[in-house]
Design an enzyme around this catalytic site. Structure first.
Site, mmCIF file in Angstrom:
data_model
loop_
_atom_site.group_PDB
_atom_site.id
_atom_site.type_symbol
_atom_site.label_atom_id
_atom_site.label_comp_id
_atom_site.label_asym_id
_atom_site.label_seq_id
_atom_site.Cartn_x
_atom_site.Cartn_y
_atom_site.Cartn_z
ATOM 1 N N HIS A 40 0.860 -1.186 0.000
ATOM 2 C CA HIS A 40 0.000 0.000 0.000
ATOM 3 C C HIS A 40 0.892 1.230 0.000
ATOM 4 C CE1 HIS A 40 1.218 -0.715 4.142
ATOM 5 N NE2 HIS A 40 1.316 0.602 4.166
ATOM 6 N N HIS A 120 6.432 5.738 -0.850
ATOM 7 C CA HIS A 120 7.114 4.475 -1.149
ATOM 8 C C HIS A 120 6.224 3.293 -0.793
ATOM 9 C CE1 HIS A 120 7.838 5.029 3.164
ATOM 10 N NE2 HIS A 120 7.897 3.711 3.232
HETATM 11 P P1 2AM Z 1 6.825 1.870 6.307
HETATM 12 O O1 2AM Z 1 6.295 0.838 5.361
HETATM 13 O O2 2AM Z 1 7.806 2.788 5.699
HETATM 14 O O3 2AM Z 1 7.279 1.286 7.612
HETATM 15 C C1 2AM Z 1 1.711 0.733 8.369
HETATM 16 O O4 2AM Z 1 2.647 0.472 9.354
HETATM 17 C C2 2AM Z 1 2.183 1.839 7.456
HETATM 18 O O5 2AM Z 1 2.442 3.020 8.208
HETATM 19 C C3 2AM Z 1 3.462 1.513 6.713
HETATM 20 O O6 2AM Z 1 3.337 1.991 5.389
HETATM 21 C C4 2AM Z 1 4.520 2.265 7.452
HETATM 22 O O7 2AM Z 1 5.559 2.764 6.663
HETATM 23 C C5 2AM Z 1 3.752 3.432 7.987
HETATM 24 N N1 2AM Z 1 4.375 3.889 9.228
HETATM 25 C C6 2AM Z 1 4.672 3.136 10.291
HETATM 26 N N2 2AM Z 1 5.208 3.899 11.273
HETATM 27 C C7 2AM Z 1 5.249 5.157 10.793
HETATM 28 C C8 2AM Z 1 5.676 6.389 11.328
HETATM 29 N N3 2AM Z 1 6.147 6.493 12.575
HETATM 30 N N4 2AM Z 1 5.580 7.481 10.550
HETATM 31 C C9 2AM Z 1 5.100 7.380 9.285
HETATM 32 N N5 2AM Z 1 4.664 6.249 8.734
HETATM 33 C C10 2AM Z 1 4.735 5.141 9.476
#
Ligand code: 2AM
Length: 171
Positions: A40, A120
């Site tokens: 996603h 991303h």
């Molecule tokens: P990531 O894939 O780069 O870890 C569910 O966890 C979604 O929220 C993922 O797309 C994750 O990004 C994002 N996510 C998790 N922790 C986050 C944070 N502290 N700040 C921004 N995005 C976050």
């Protein structure tokens, strides 16, 4: 509940991304690769949120006016800590939507991390590169973003499971 808002991808694109992730496994022999159904594009990460605030989240989503727009899934990159991803380009439409949504959430009292937005798709975590293996040439993939989805994230039997709670269409 742990919440985030994301653009969902069509199943055909998720399958193509999963295939590209498979082609990266030789260059990244170690890592926890995401399940294809979980790909996603995150727009806003809310984190742990009381259930009583759900209606504020969905109201913030529904007040964002956006037209469907094109997304291109492109280059491979890594964040420190071993997050392996493919970059997503959604042009000004994506930037605008992400800012609108962030403003709508902040206006309702949600505190979002103010780190720069780097669109991303995460392919793997704790990925370790074998520098001897060249990166494969992955063709770009395109699709249309026509809605955003509020997801609840749970870890069930060690697996990350994302459950859609609300969808807002772009029209
Ligand atoms: P990531 O894939 O780069 O870890 C569910 O966890 C979604 O929220 C993922 O797309 C994750 O990004 C994002 N996510 C998790 N922790 C986050 C944070 N502290 N700040 C921004 N995005 C976050």
């Amino acid at each position: 509940m742990r919440l985030f808002i994301a653009v969902e991808l069509p199943a055909s694109v998720r399958a193509a991304i999963a295939q590209s992730a498979g082609r990266l496994r030789e260059a990244f022999p170690r890592g926890r690769f995401s399940r294809g159904e979980n790909y996603h594009l995150t727009l806003a990460f809310l984190g742990e949120t009381p259930e009583a605030r759900l209606s504020d989240v969905t109201a913030a989503m529904d007040c964002c006016r956006a037209q469907p727009f094109a997304l291109t899934v492109g280059a491979v990159g890594t964040f420190p800590g071993g997050v392996l991803w493919r970059a997503v380009d959604g042009g000004d439409d994506l930037t605008r939507l992400q800012r609108l949504l962030t403003a709508a959430l902040c206006g309702r009292g949600f505190r979002l991390e103010q780190r720069g937005y780097k669109p991303h798709l995460t392919l793997a975590r704790e990925a370790v590169r074998d520098p001897r293996v060249p990166l494969p040439d992955l063709p770009p993939l395109t699709c249309t973003a026509d809605h955003m989805t509020l997801f609840r994230s749970d870890r069930i039997d060690g697996k990350l499971v994302y459950t859609p709670l609300h969808r807002t269409k772009f029209a």
